[in-house]
Motif scaffolding. Sequence first.
Motif, PDB file in Angstrom:
ATOM      1  N   ASP A  30       0.734  -1.223  -0.013  1.00  0.00           N
ATOM      2  CA  ASP A  30       0.001  -0.006  -0.196  1.00  0.00           C
ATOM      3  C   ASP A  30       0.840   1.087   0.199  1.00  0.00           C
ATOM      4  OD1 ASP A  30      -2.243  -1.299   0.047  1.00  0.00           O
ATOM      5  OD2 ASP A  30      -2.750  -1.224   2.204  1.00  0.00           O
ATOM      6  N   ARG A  31       1.843   1.068   0.767  1.00  0.00           N
ATOM      7  CA  ARG A  31       2.740   2.411   1.091  1.00  0.00           C
ATOM      8  C   ARG A  31       3.619   2.718  -0.493  1.00  0.00           C
ATOM      9  NH1 ARG A  31       5.619   2.870   6.753  1.00  0.00           N
ATOM     10  NH2 ARG A  31       3.596   2.996   7.936  1.00  0.00           N
ATOM     11  N   LEU A  32       3.879   1.486  -1.125  1.00  0.00           N
ATOM     12  CA  LEU A  32       4.636   1.731  -2.369  1.00  0.00           C
ATOM     13  C   LEU A  32       3.641   2.109  -3.343  1.00  0.00           C
ATOM     14  CD1 LEU A  32       7.033  -1.195  -2.456  1.00  0.00           C
ATOM     15  CD2 LEU A  32       7.504   1.019  -2.204  1.00  0.00           C
ATOM     16  N   LEU A  33       2.383   1.692  -3.184  1.00  0.00           N
ATOM     17  CA  LEU A  33       1.226   2.130  -4.505  1.00  0.00           C
ATOM     18  C   LEU A  33       1.135   3.733  -4.062  1.00  0.00           C
ATOM     19  CD1 LEU A  33      -0.868   1.513  -6.482  1.00  0.00           C
ATOM     20  CD2 LEU A  33      -2.469   1.110  -4.360  1.00  0.00           C
ATOM     21  N   ASP A  34       1.138   4.205  -2.816  1.00  0.00           N
ATOM     22  CA  ASP A  34       0.958   5.732  -2.608  1.00  0.00           C
ATOM     23  C   ASP A  34       2.270   6.318  -3.066  1.00  0.00           C
ATOM     24  OD1 ASP A  34      -1.363   5.078  -1.589  1.00  0.00           O
ATOM     25  OD2 ASP A  34      -0.949   5.067   0.409  1.00  0.00           O
ATOM     26  N   ASN A  35       3.341   6.055  -2.880  1.00  0.00           N
ATOM     27  CA  ASN A  35       4.518   6.407  -3.057  1.00  0.00           C
ATOM     28  C   ASN A  35       5.791   5.591  -3.360  1.00  0.00           C
ATOM     29  OD1 ASN A  35       6.462   8.559  -2.851  1.00  0.00           O
ATOM     30  ND2 ASN A  35       6.783   8.529  -0.728  1.00  0.00           N
ATOM     31  N   ASP A  36       5.730   5.268  -4.735  1.00  0.00           N
ATOM     32  CA  ASP A  36       6.680   4.223  -5.349  1.00  0.00           C
ATOM     33  C   ASP A  36       8.007   4.719  -5.001  1.00  0.00           C
ATOM     34  OD1 ASP A  36       6.830   1.759  -6.258  1.00  0.00           O
ATOM     35  OD2 ASP A  36       6.632   2.398  -8.408  1.00  0.00           O
ATOM     36  N   ALA A  45       8.947   2.819   8.201  1.00  0.00           N
ATOM     37  CA  ALA A  45       8.777   3.634   9.472  1.00  0.00           C
ATOM     38  C   ALA A  45       7.362   3.600   9.721  1.00  0.00           C
ATOM     39  CB  ALA A  45       8.993   5.239   8.785  1.00  0.00           C
ATOM     40  N   GLY A  46       7.076   3.515  11.087  1.00  0.00           N
ATOM     41  CA  GLY A  46       5.894   3.544  11.894  1.00  0.00           C
ATOM     42  C   GLY A  46       5.217   2.286  11.745  1.00  0.00           C
ATOM     43  N   VAL A  49       7.578  -3.039  13.536  1.00  0.00           N
ATOM     44  CA  VAL A  49       8.674  -4.070  13.150  1.00  0.00           C
ATOM     45  C   VAL A  49      10.153  -4.010  13.461  1.00  0.00           C
ATOM     46  CG1 VAL A  49       6.696  -5.114  11.824  1.00  0.00           C
ATOM     47  CG2 VAL A  49       8.337  -4.124  10.902  1.00  0.00           C
ATOM     48  N   SER A  50      10.809  -5.092  13.719  1.00  0.00           N
ATOM     49  CA  SER A  50      12.161  -4.839  13.764  1.00  0.00           C
ATOM     50  C   SER A  50      12.597  -4.348  12.389  1.00  0.00           C
ATOM     51  CB  SER A  50      12.956  -6.033  14.593  1.00  0.00           C
ATOM     52  OG  SER A  50      12.527  -7.148  13.852  1.00  0.00           O
ATOM     53  N   ARG A  51      13.934  -4.077  12.448  1.00  0.00           N
ATOM     54  CA  ARG A  51      14.573  -3.998  11.072  1.00  0.00           C
ATOM     55  C   ARG A  51      14.749  -5.317  10.432  1.00  0.00           C
ATOM     56  NH1 ARG A  51      19.231  -4.453   8.482  1.00  0.00           N
ATOM     57  NH2 ARG A  51      20.002  -2.680   7.102  1.00  0.00           N
TER      58      ARG A  51
END
Length: 107
Positions: A30-36, A45-46, A49-51
């Motif tokens: 979803d995040r990549l869809l909004d901002n590839d 970020a946020g 989850v651990s690295r």
Amino acid sequence: MDTETEPGTTGQASRIFFALSDVTRRRLLDRLLDNDGQRQAQLTAGLNVSRQAAVKHLEILEQARLVTVDRVGRAVVYRLNRFPLRTIKSGWIDRFTEHRVRIDCGP
């Protein structure tokens, strides 16, 4: 030809559905869809989850070919790859969502 790695085959379809089965991975998509075209730190970020967990989730998405990875020097940029989703949609999901008229002639 390796049928396990070709889009639309059972092996590839299984990797895609497995990747989509996790809410964190769906949020990453979803995040990549909004901002590839995001770096890992920005993308995760946020998410709480651990690295290490973030890296594993991104590896699963990459193995399913749902994301591509561009490495330029030390920078790693993730991009959404929609093609596998389109292949699964047109090759399998559409069979269940198409409207079909069925006429029963029996009693």
